[in-house]
Every structure is written in C-alpha cells, then in structure tokens.
Design a protein around this motif. Structure first.
Motif, PDB file in Angstrom:
ATOM      1  N   ALA A 145       0.837  -1.206   0.000  1.00 32.31           N
ATOM      2  CA  ALA A 145       0.000   0.000   0.000  1.00 32.31           C
ATOM      3  C   ALA A 145       0.872   1.255   0.000  1.00 32.31           C
ATOM      4  O   ALA A 145       0.568   2.244  -0.677  1.00 32.31           O
ATOM      5  N   THR A 146       1.976   1.211   0.760  1.00 31.39           N
ATOM      6  CA  THR A 146       2.880   2.368   0.830  1.00 31.39           C
ATOM      7  C   THR A 146       3.464   2.667  -0.548  1.00 31.39           C
ATOM      8  O   THR A 146       3.461   3.809  -1.024  1.00 31.39           O
ATOM      9  N   CYS A 149       0.789   4.148  -2.777  1.00 34.58           N
ATOM     10  CA  CYS A 149       0.463   5.550  -2.441  1.00 34.58           C
ATOM     11  C   CYS A 149       1.548   6.474  -3.002  1.00 34.58           C
ATOM     12  O   CYS A 149       1.247   7.552  -3.537  1.00 34.58           O
ATOM     13  N   ILE A 150       2.800   6.057  -2.869  1.00 33.85           N
ATOM     14  CA  ILE A 150       3.913   6.892  -3.346  1.00 33.85           C
ATOM     15  C   ILE A 150       3.864   6.989  -4.868  1.00 33.85           C
ATOM     16  O   ILE A 150       3.968   8.075  -5.440  1.00 33.85           O
ATOM     17  N   GLN A 151       3.653   5.832  -5.518  1.00 34.26           N
ATOM     18  CA  GLN A 151       3.581   5.829  -6.988  1.00 34.26           C
ATOM     19  C   GLN A 151       2.432   6.700  -7.490  1.00 34.26           C
ATOM     20  O   GLN A 151       2.545   7.363  -8.513  1.00 34.26           O
ATOM     21  N   ALA A 152       1.324   6.708  -6.731  1.00 32.82           N
ATOM     22  CA  ALA A 152       0.151   7.494  -7.153  1.00 32.82           C
ATOM     23  C   ALA A 152       0.315   8.979  -6.810  1.00 32.82           C
ATOM     24  O   ALA A 152      -0.590   9.773  -7.056  1.00 32.82           O
ATOM     25  N   GLY A 153       1.429   9.353  -6.184  1.00 31.53           N
ATOM     26  CA  GLY A 153       1.717  10.760  -5.902  1.00 31.53           C
ATOM     27  C   GLY A 153       1.028  11.303  -4.661  1.00 31.53           C
ATOM     28  O   GLY A 153       1.003  12.508  -4.437  1.00 31.53           O
ATOM     29  N   GLY A 291       3.007   1.482  11.879  1.00 32.64           N
ATOM     30  CA  GLY A 291       1.653   1.707  12.415  1.00 32.64           C
ATOM     31  C   GLY A 291       0.567   1.596  11.358  1.00 32.64           C
ATOM     32  O   GLY A 291      -0.620   1.643  11.683  1.00 32.64           O
ATOM     33  N   GLY A 292       0.962   1.515  10.073  1.00 34.53           N
ATOM     34  CA  GLY A 292      -0.016   1.430   8.986  1.00 34.53           C
ATOM     35  C   GLY A 292      -0.847   2.699   8.840  1.00 34.53           C
ATOM     36  O   GLY A 292      -2.036   2.648   8.523  1.00 34.53           O
ATOM     37  N   VAL A 309      -5.003  -0.586   2.572  1.00 37.96           N
ATOM     38  CA  VAL A 309      -4.353  -1.852   2.190  1.00 37.96           C
ATOM     39  C   VAL A 309      -5.277  -2.742   1.372  1.00 37.96           C
ATOM     40  O   VAL A 309      -6.501  -2.679   1.510  1.00 37.96           O
ATOM     41  N   ASP A 310      -4.671  -3.580   0.542  1.00 34.53           N
ATOM     42  CA  ASP A 310      -5.408  -4.536  -0.284  1.00 34.53           C
ATOM     43  C   ASP A 310      -5.969  -5.631   0.630  1.00 34.53           C
ATOM     44  O   ASP A 310      -5.196  -6.347   1.282  1.00 34.53           O
ATOM     45  N   PRO A 311      -7.320  -5.779   0.710  1.00 31.91           N
ATOM     46  CA  PRO A 311      -7.893  -6.788   1.617  1.00 31.91           C
ATOM     47  C   PRO A 311      -7.389  -8.204   1.317  1.00 31.91           C
ATOM     48  O   PRO A 311      -7.305  -9.047   2.211  1.00 31.91           O
ATOM     49  N   ALA A 312      -6.990  -8.438   0.054  1.00 32.02           N
ATOM     50  CA  ALA A 312      -6.507  -9.783  -0.304  1.00 32.02           C
ATOM     51  C   ALA A 312      -5.159 -10.087   0.366  1.00 32.02           C
ATOM     52  O   ALA A 312      -4.781 -11.248   0.508  1.00 32.02           O
ATOM     53  N   LEU A 313      -4.435  -9.031   0.775  1.00 36.47           N
ATOM     54  CA  LEU A 313      -3.115  -9.249   1.402  1.00 36.47           C
ATOM     55  C   LEU A 313      -3.166  -9.106   2.914  1.00 36.47           C
ATOM     56  O   LEU A 313      -2.281  -9.578   3.631  1.00 36.47           O
TER      57      LEU A 313
END
Ligand SMILES: NC(=O)c1ccc[n+]([C@@H]2O[C@H](COP(=O)([O-])OP(=O)(O)OC[C@H]3O[C@@H](n4cnc5c(N)ncnc54)[C@H](O)[C@@H]3O)[C@@H](O)[C@H]2O)c1
Length: 374
Positions: A145-146, A149-153, A291-292, A309-313
């Motif tokens: 997820a991190t 988020c970074i890739q999406a700016g 801490g997410g 976060v992706d619920p699948a992970l």
C-alpha cells in the motif's frame, strides 16, 4: 483432458524448524497439518545438524534429509532451492545451486558483501535460472500500500525516510554466534539494518544511491565471553543520499543504552526493550509503515487515516505471499520482484555504509567496483 502441471521439486538448505524459511512455504490444511503451498513439493532438505534436519523432515513431510547440501544437489533432481543457511554460506551455496541448474531463493542478506554479490550476479547472468533474494517485508499489505500511495503521488515529492530497529542494552552480547562476527556475516547493519533499509528503499521506488555516511560501534564487546571474537558492529547509524535527492537515515542496535517508547510490543513495561520505526515523508503526506498510518493535509489541517491496504493481502503472512511469487516466477518465467539487480544495489549500499563507518568519511557509491570492473 489437460495434463496437470508437474509440481516444482524444492530443496531447502539449512532450516531450524522454528525458523522462517520453510514456514513461508507451508500452510495448514483442514487437519491442521503443514502442507506445501500449491504448485510445489517438499522434496529434500539439507542441514548439517542431523537432528534438526530429521525434525524438519518429519514436521513438513520431506522425502529425504541430508547433512551435506552438496550431496543433496548431486543426488536429487531438484527444480529450485531455498537457502536459509548462515549468511557466510550464502554466496557459495548460491553458486553451487546455479551450477547444479536449479532456481534459487536466498535469505537475506543475499551475500556477505558487495564483492560476493558481484560474483553471484555474474553466475546468474551465465545461467538461465531464476534468482531471487528473500525480503518478505516487501510483500506485506502495508508495504504494498505504501509503494502504491507513493507511486500514485499521494505523498507529493518523497524526500526522506527514517528507519530504526533498536534493542536496548546488551540484548545479544554472546560473542559466540556468527551474528557478532563480521567475517561470518554478523553485525547489526547487515543482520537487522537490511530489513528497514530495503523496506524504505523498495517503497520509495528503488532510487539510485549516490553517497553514504555512517558510524558504527561495538558498544557491548567488553561484555562478550571472548571480546576478540566479537568483531561486528552492534550500534550502527547512517545517512544515504539518492540521485533523486531523497535521503534515508537509519539507526540499528543489538543493544543500546536508550529507553524505548512505552507500549511497543510489551505494554506491561514502562519502556520497550525493542522497537522499530519505518516512516516515509513527502511534501504532501507521510506514511508510518509500522503503524499502517497515512498523514496528509497541510501543517495546520492534517488528516490521519489507515493506509488503504489490499484486503486480499491483509492478515496474510508476507513470507507466504513471497513464496507464491517465487513459484509463479518459475512457472511463468517472469522476473522476480526482488531481482538480482536490486540485490547488487542493496549490497553495494551496505558495503559502502560499512566502508564509510570504517574509514570515518562519506563514501560515494561510484568509489566501489562496478560489475564491469569485476
Ligand atoms: N528473512 C528473515 O526475516 C530472517 C530471519 C532470521 C534469519 N534470517 C537469515 O537466515 C539465515 C540463517 O539464520 P539462522 O539464525 O537461522 O542461522 P543458524 O546459525 O541458526 O543456521 C541455520 C541452519 O543452518 C544449519 N547449517 C549451518 N551450517 C550448515 C552447513 N554448512 N550445511 C547445512 N546446514 C548448515 C544450522 O544447523 C541451522 O539449522 C541468515 O542468513 C539470516 O540472516 C532471515
């Protein structure tokens, strides 16, 4: 009728049953027995300690157990090997596996230093086998997820990361293990530091490192049974500058005279005797990976939220996700996420950090050998 794809025959080198390597490839079935993840079979294992090997063989249902991994490579028709041997054996074991024509997944650190890593990279290039190094944190729901988020700016311009893994006062002052012997792959930087450094580096998009400054101290050497054997750093501090002008700073200790924050892992203590920090900051937001949490907004009007976060992970052991990825790369002949090129860059950073600490000056990465010079 479609013929089923043959299972990948996997061998393991060096595994205490309690350790992570094998558990990352085994999942409980309905009867609560540990069985291999789909697509593989536990064919053979090798551990110098016959008792450990036998225990693991029985627990996980391997067909055969060896005490010499070379015998295993010679006698078995393996497709892939997972190396979880002590660090000083990673290079030779990887070279032996590639020479035996098997795919390799090797635990962290992928080698003892950068020069060893270049030897491995040359062997990987000569072979047509997959090579991947173990860095399970990359596969966690929060890390994925991190990075997204970074890739999406969402964080704006990402300019800094901070990583810490601190154990307080003398946690590992034994001096009788490879972890406190530098030549055998010991030291807090390469043992614990690699986790946080790699995690931030991966989430920040693997920028190219330019220069490093570091300091190391064996702060608890005097308490070891034989201080002469205690050659590794147990307190390590660093700063890395990347080509995109971002930096990562890190602090790591096997033991340190520092009082940890209350409530980290052990709420009953007034302080924590072990804690971690992994944070990434950008001009528009920041992420606390441990801490997410995601913080966005202006300095006066901020919003704190859970990382999306992706619920699948979520709740899945990242070792399992990593193992499935390795298997998929073999089946589909696809390049692993933890690639050989990244292993080389990672080991280059770690060796530059050690050199900086030893020489007590900033080291530019271009001062180190390149693959073509090797
Ligand atoms: N990915 C992670 O989070 C993680 C966590 C812990 C350790 N590790 C890595 O795993 C590796 C092993 O660490 P450890 O603490 O389990 O080490 P260890 O000293 O306990 O050794 C692991 C196993 O290797 C066996 N072994 C030792 N020499 C051998 C040889 N020549 N041939 C066959 N077997 C041999 C030992 O008997 C033992 O069962 C290290 O490189 C460490 O960095 C990774």
């Amino acid at each position: 009728m479609k013929t089923p794809t043959p299972k990948i025959k996997i061998g393991f080198m060096g595994l205490r049953p309690s350790r992570f390597g094998i558990r990352g490839f085994a999942v409980p079935n309905e009867a609560d027995e540990l069985v291999p993840i789909p697509g593989i079979e536990f064919t053979a294992l090798a551990d110098i300690n016959a008792e450990s090997g036998q225990a693991a063989k029985e627990l996980f249902g391997f067909k055969r157990a060896y005490t010499d991994y070379r015998e295993m490579l010679k006698n078995e028709d393996l497709d892939a090997v997972v190396i979880t041997l002590p660090t000083s054996l990673h290079k030779q074991a990887t070279l032996d596996c590639l020479a035996a024509n098997v795919h390799v997944l090797c635990d962290k650190p992928p080698a003892n230093d950068y020069e060893e890593m270049l030897e491995i990279a040359a062997a990987v290039e000569r072979s047509d086998k997959q090579y991947m190094f173990i860095r399970q944190s990359r596969f966690s729901a929060v890390a994925q997820a991190t990075r997204q988020c970074i890739q999406a700016g969402k964080l704006g311009n990402v300019y800094a990361g901070e990583t810490k893994w601190i154990r307080t006062r003398g946690a590992q002052v034994r001096g009788d293990t490879w972890r406190t012997n530098k030549e055998k792959g010991g030291g807090v930087l390469i043992d614990l530091g690699i986790h946080g450094l790699d995690l931030l580096w991966y989430c920040m998009g693997n920028p190219t490192p330019v220069e490093v400054t570091a300091s190391e101290t064996p702060a608890f050497k005097q308490f070891a049974p034989d201080p002469e054997q205690y050659t590794a750093d147990d307190n390590f501090f660093f700063w890395i500058r990347f080509e995109n002008e971002a930096i990562i700073q890190g602090s790591f200790a096997f033991g340190m005279n520092q009082v940890g924050p209350k409530g980290w892992k052990k709420p009953e203590l007034d302080y924590s005797d072990e804690w971690q920090v992994n944070q990434i900051c950008g001009t528009q937001g920041g992420i606390d990976i441990v801490g997410g949490k995601l913080i966005t907004g202006s300095s006066t009007d901020f919003e704190l939220s859970q990382l999306p976060v992706d619920p699948a992970l979520e709740g899945i052991n990242p070792m399992i996700t990593q193992a499935k990825h390795f298997v998929e790369c073999i089946q589909q002949n696809k390049k692993p996420q933890n690639s050989i090129e990244q292993a080389v860059q990672l080991m280059k950073m770690l060796s530059a950090l050690s050199k900086s600490a030893e020489m007590k000056r900033t080291i530019r990465l271009d001062e180190l050998l390149t693959s073509t010079e090797n």
